[in-house]
Design a protein around this motif. Structure first.
Motif, PDB file in Angstrom:
ATOM      1  N   GLU A 182      31.829   4.246 -43.380  1.00 49.68           N
ATOM      2  CA  GLU A 182      32.989   4.781 -42.630  1.00 49.68           C
ATOM      3  C   GLU A 182      32.643   4.847 -41.152  1.00 49.68           C
ATOM      4  N   THR A 183      33.413   4.147 -40.311  1.00 44.32           N
ATOM      5  CA  THR A 183      33.112   4.168 -38.884  1.00 44.32           C
ATOM      6  C   THR A 183      33.888   5.293 -38.244  1.00 44.32           C
ATOM      7  N   GLY A 184      33.346   5.834 -37.160  1.00 43.33           N
ATOM      8  CA  GLY A 184      34.009   6.908 -36.449  1.00 43.33           C
ATOM      9  C   GLY A 184      35.029   6.361 -35.469  1.00 43.33           C
ATOM     10  N   VAL A 185      35.558   7.270 -34.662  1.00 42.72           N
ATOM     11  CA  VAL A 185      36.531   6.913 -33.642  1.00 42.72           C
ATOM     12  C   VAL A 185      35.799   6.277 -32.462  1.00 42.72           C
ATOM     13  N   THR A 186      36.274   5.143 -32.038  1.00 47.35           N
ATOM     14  CA  THR A 186      35.668   4.484 -30.884  1.00 47.35           C
ATOM     15  C   THR A 186      36.709   4.347 -29.776  1.00 47.35           C
ATOM     16  N   GLN A 187      36.218   4.340 -28.536  1.00 58.19           N
ATOM     17  CA  GLN A 187      37.093   4.193 -27.380  1.00 58.19           C
ATOM     18  C   GLN A 187      36.486   3.191 -26.416  1.00 58.19           C
ATOM     19  N   SER A 188      37.369   2.472 -25.731  1.00 53.22           N
ATOM     20  CA  SER A 188      36.891   1.543 -24.703  1.00 53.22           C
ATOM     21  C   SER A 188      37.869   1.524 -23.541  1.00 53.22           C
ATOM     22  N   PRO A 189      37.373   1.306 -22.338  1.00 51.56           N
ATOM     23  CA  PRO A 189      35.952   1.235 -21.992  1.00 51.56           C
ATOM     24  C   PRO A 189      35.337   2.633 -21.922  1.00 51.56           C
ATOM     25  N   THR A 190      34.058   2.693 -21.668  1.00 51.18           N
ATOM     26  CA  THR A 190      33.373   3.983 -21.537  1.00 51.18           C
ATOM     27  C   THR A 190      33.673   4.610 -20.185  1.00 51.18           C
ATOM     28  N   HIS A 191      33.586   3.790 -19.176  1.00 51.45           N
ATOM     29  CA  HIS A 191      33.866   4.229 -17.813  1.00 51.45           C
ATOM     30  C   HIS A 191      34.775   3.209 -17.135  1.00 51.45           C
ATOM     31  N   LEU A 192      35.562   3.708 -16.179  1.00 49.55           N
ATOM     32  CA  LEU A 192      36.498   2.834 -15.491  1.00 49.55           C
ATOM     33  C   LEU A 192      36.767   3.392 -14.104  1.00 49.55           C
ATOM     34  N   ILE A 193      36.762   2.506 -13.118  1.00 46.75           N
ATOM     35  CA  ILE A 193      37.112   2.935 -11.763  1.00 46.75           C
ATOM     36  C   ILE A 193      38.320   2.129 -11.314  1.00 46.75           C
ATOM     37  N   LYS A 194      39.367   2.843 -10.900  1.00 44.37           N
ATOM     38  CA  LYS A 194      40.598   2.202 -10.462  1.00 44.37           C
ATOM     39  C   LYS A 194      41.000   2.754  -9.102  1.00 44.37           C
ATOM     40  N   THR A 195      41.891   2.011  -8.468  1.00 37.71           N
ATOM     41  CA  THR A 195      42.421   2.430  -7.170  1.00 37.71           C
ATOM     42  C   THR A 195      43.796   3.051  -7.366  1.00 37.71           C
ATOM     43  N   ARG A 196      44.084   4.016  -6.536  1.00 36.21           N
ATOM     44  CA  ARG A 196      45.407   4.671  -6.579  1.00 36.21           C
ATOM     45  C   ARG A 196      46.523   3.631  -6.561  1.00 36.21           C
ATOM     46  N   GLY A 197      47.517   3.814  -7.428  1.00 35.33           N
ATOM     47  CA  GLY A 197      48.632   2.882  -7.520  1.00 35.33           C
ATOM     48  C   GLY A 197      48.476   1.829  -8.596  1.00 35.33           C
ATOM     49  N   GLN A 198      47.249   1.622  -9.057  1.00 30.01           N
ATOM     50  CA  GLN A 198      47.022   0.618 -10.093  1.00 30.01           C
ATOM     51  C   GLN A 198      47.447   1.146 -11.464  1.00 30.01           C
TER      52      GLN A 198
END
Lengths: 111, 112
Positions: free
Chosen positions: A1-17
């Motif tokens: 049984e696999t757990g809950v996964t999320q992607s990406p781990t980290h993310l950097i975005k610019t305002r408005g994107q």
């Protein structure tokens, strides 16, 4: 049984994107909830999906939207990013609407 | 609207002692209340759920009480260990549905 996964781990975005965060539910879970957690705060409920339908929404503007797919994986989309959107985004899946299983989260930084 | 209050100050406890954390809520009494543990940079992990008709619930070294008159839940860790150091969050459902609202959590530090 696999757990809950999320992607990406980290993310950097610019305002408005725009950004899309992804979540893979634990096997057998048909409900997924998304939360925003600012530093030093508890999670804030964004919305919940049950069998591909939105099942409730917190106090977040329409630029926060989501989807749940037939395999119960899910996406959180945020348009027109603002600086205050910087936070840890958590998804949680559940089978019985009581005990929620959280993923490790996506750390979003908006500059 | 429902509000949840948890001690914002970190709680420092000596190893081996009992740690007690408090969760107070302001309005209607929920059908149940949950406690979660969260380590830095990770998602919360479910620990215990207690229903409104239950006064007390135990799981290994953990004990939760629920007082609907005081609108308070207490979370106890007995024989505390440094590995118990984490932030502990309480959560309860909004109104009559299953969507949760959360306290800000209390940081627990167990010193050897």
């Amino acid at each position: 049984e696999t757990g809950v996964t999320q992607s990406p781990t980290h993310l950097i975005k610019t305002r408005g994107q725009q950004v899309t965060l992804r979540c893979s539910s634990q096997s057998g879970h048909n409900t997924v909830s998304w939360y925003q957690q600012a530093l030093g705060q508890g999670p804030q409920f964004i919305f919940q999906y049950y069998r591909e339908e939105e099942n409730g929404r917190g106090n977040f503007p329409p630029r926060f939207s989501g989807l749940q797919f037939p395999n119960y994986s899910s996406e959180l989309n945020v348009n027109a990013l603002e600086l205050d959107d910087s936070a840890l985004y958590l998804c949680a899946s559940s089978a019985d609407l009581y005990e929620q299983y959280f993923g490790p989260g996506t750390r979003l930084t908006v500059t | 609207s429902q509000k949840i209050e948890q001690n914002s100050e970190a709680l420092n406890i000596q190893e081996g002692k009992t740690a007690t954390l408090t969760c107070n809520y302001t309005n209607y009494s929920p059908a149940y209340l949950q406690w979660y543990r969260q380590d830095p940079g990770r998602g919360p992990v479910f620990l215990l759920l207690i229903r409104e008709n239950e006064k007390e619930k135990r799981k290994e070294r953990l004990k939760v009480t629920f007082d609907t008159t005081l609108k308070q839940s207490l979370f106890h860790i007995t024989a505390s260990q440094p590995a118990d150091s984490a932030t502990y969050l309480c959560a309860l459902p909004m109104d009559s549905n299953y969507q949760l609202i959360w306290g800000a959590g209390t940081k627990l530090i167990i010193k050897p």
